[in-house]
Write an enzyme that holds these catalytic residues in place. Structure first.
Site, PDB file in Angstrom:
ATOM      1  N   HIS A  12       0.836  -1.197   0.000  1.00 19.81           N
ATOM      2  CA  HIS A  12       0.000   0.000   0.000  1.00 19.81           C
ATOM      3  C   HIS A  12       0.873   1.249   0.000  1.00 19.81           C
ATOM      4  O   HIS A  12       1.788   1.380   0.825  1.00 19.81           O
ATOM      5  CB  HIS A  12      -0.880  -0.039   1.250  1.00 19.81           C
ATOM      6  CG  HIS A  12      -2.002   0.935   1.251  1.00 19.81           C
ATOM      7  ND1 HIS A  12      -2.450   1.542   2.399  1.00 19.81           N
ATOM      8  CD2 HIS A  12      -2.792   1.396   0.251  1.00 19.81           C
ATOM      9  CE1 HIS A  12      -3.455   2.345   2.114  1.00 19.81           C
ATOM     10  NE2 HIS A  12      -3.684   2.278   0.816  1.00 19.81           N
ATOM     11  N   HIS A  28      -0.691  10.799  -2.153  1.00 15.87           N
ATOM     12  CA  HIS A  28      -1.955  10.238  -1.662  1.00 15.87           C
ATOM     13  C   HIS A  28      -2.967  11.316  -1.334  1.00 15.87           C
ATOM     14  O   HIS A  28      -4.123  11.258  -1.750  1.00 15.87           O
ATOM     15  CB  HIS A  28      -1.713   9.370  -0.421  1.00 15.87           C
ATOM     16  CG  HIS A  28      -2.964   8.779   0.132  1.00 15.87           C
ATOM     17  ND1 HIS A  28      -3.762   9.440   1.057  1.00 15.87           N
ATOM     18  CD2 HIS A  28      -3.593   7.603  -0.121  1.00 15.87           C
ATOM     19  CE1 HIS A  28      -4.800   8.688   1.362  1.00 15.87           C
ATOM     20  NE2 HIS A  28      -4.733   7.570   0.657  1.00 15.87           N
TER      21      HIS A  28
END
Length: 311
Positions: A53, A96
């Protein structure tokens, strides 16, 4: 506006910006779109692995950073989940959050800065420490990944057609997967290019039924089942019957528990193995290195998938 955040000691930049790449990477190599589809096709002898991730950030290695990708692959073969955002001048960088504050020494929205301005910033690691690493572009990540790994590209503020176009422009149909959140996006991506694979939420049987009727073949699909263990575990078997692999997320359960000190390393490893034992093929983990090492004992040299892996 950015200049006051650029007082970075030269020693820090030198230590990071010119870091020697790992001498040996553990790779997943799929040379073209056909090989990528074959790699993700479910077979009973599949080799479980992790999807790191945000690329596998940790102390000294920021999220969505190519040096971090290399650090993850220096320990374990893994696919890498990454996040794209638009800049003010319509470039696409890896970030992100829509804002810069948490992960860089800049402030404000990513979309308020040009690529040239963002290049002057430096990334922070998971501890909030400033590193010498700069923000990479999606193009750079796609070019770097060729022959090393598979990138799983989230959506954020970048439409599926734009992400698909970037894959095609960088000849990355064999080493990139797009995350698609709606049936409309799935169809639009497939209409744009039938070679591109997608990771799609498939935690409920009605979602499987919709996929069956979509006109998009299952060979283009990886099923993200859930961030939690599903109540109905037959979903794994149903996805496998259709020839697709299943992803389960560990970031919101065992990864979090370990990082909060609620479980030890042995329990973390046991947790990863349980996710695979319950039916998952791929674990999307915040702790990509720990997850990959936990699954190392499940590798089968006789597997039909072993040809894609280099340890």
């Amino acid at each position: 506006m950015i200049a006051r955040y650029l007082l970075i000691p030269l020693a820090i930049i030198a230590a990071h910006a010119f870091r020697k790449p790992a001498e040996k990477l553990h790779t997943i190599k799929t040379e073209n779109a056909a090989a990528l589809k074959a790699f993700f096709r479910y077979t009973p002898d599949r080799i479980p692995f992790v999807s790191a991730h945000r690329g596998g950030p940790r102390k000294g290695f920021p999220e969505n950073c190519i040096a971090t990708f290399e650090n993850t692959l220096a320990h374990t073969p893994a696919t890498l989940e990454i996040d794209p955002h638009y800049t003010k001048d319509s470039a696409i960088v890896l970030m992100h959050d829509p804002t810069l504050d948490r992960t860089t020494n800049g402030h404000g929205k990513v979309s308020d800065y040009t690529l040239a301005e963002l290049r002057k910033l430096r990334l922070k690691d998971t501890e909030g420490n400033l590193t010498g690493y700069a923000i990479p572009t999606l193009d750079e990540a796609l070019q770097w990944a060729n022959g090393k790994t598979i990138l799983v590209i989230d959506a954020k503020d970048v439409p599926v057609e734009v992400r698909a176009r970037k894959v095609v422009e960088n000849h990355a149909e064999g080493h990139a997967v797009l995350i698609a959140y709606s049936m409309e996006d799935i169809r639009r991506c497939y209409a744009y290019n039938r070679d591109i694979m997608m990771e799609v939420m498939m935690g409920k049987k009605e979602q499987l039924d919709m996929m069956d009727k979509s006109g998009v073949p299952w060979e283009n699909i990886i099923a993200f089942v859930s961030h939690q263990q599903p109540e109905d575990k037959s979903i794994f078997e149903e996805v496998h019957k259709r020839g697709a692999m299943c992803v389960l997320g560990s970031s919101r359960n065992i990864d979090r528990a370990f990082m909060q000190g609620k479980i030890d390393a042995a329990a973390l490893k046991e947790g990863y193995l349980k996710l695979i034992g319950d039916g998952a093929d791929i674990i999307e983990a915040d702790l990509g290195i720990e997850g990959g090492e936990a699954l190392g004992g499940l590798r089968q040299s006789a597997s039909s998938k072993s040809k894609y892996f280099s340890y």
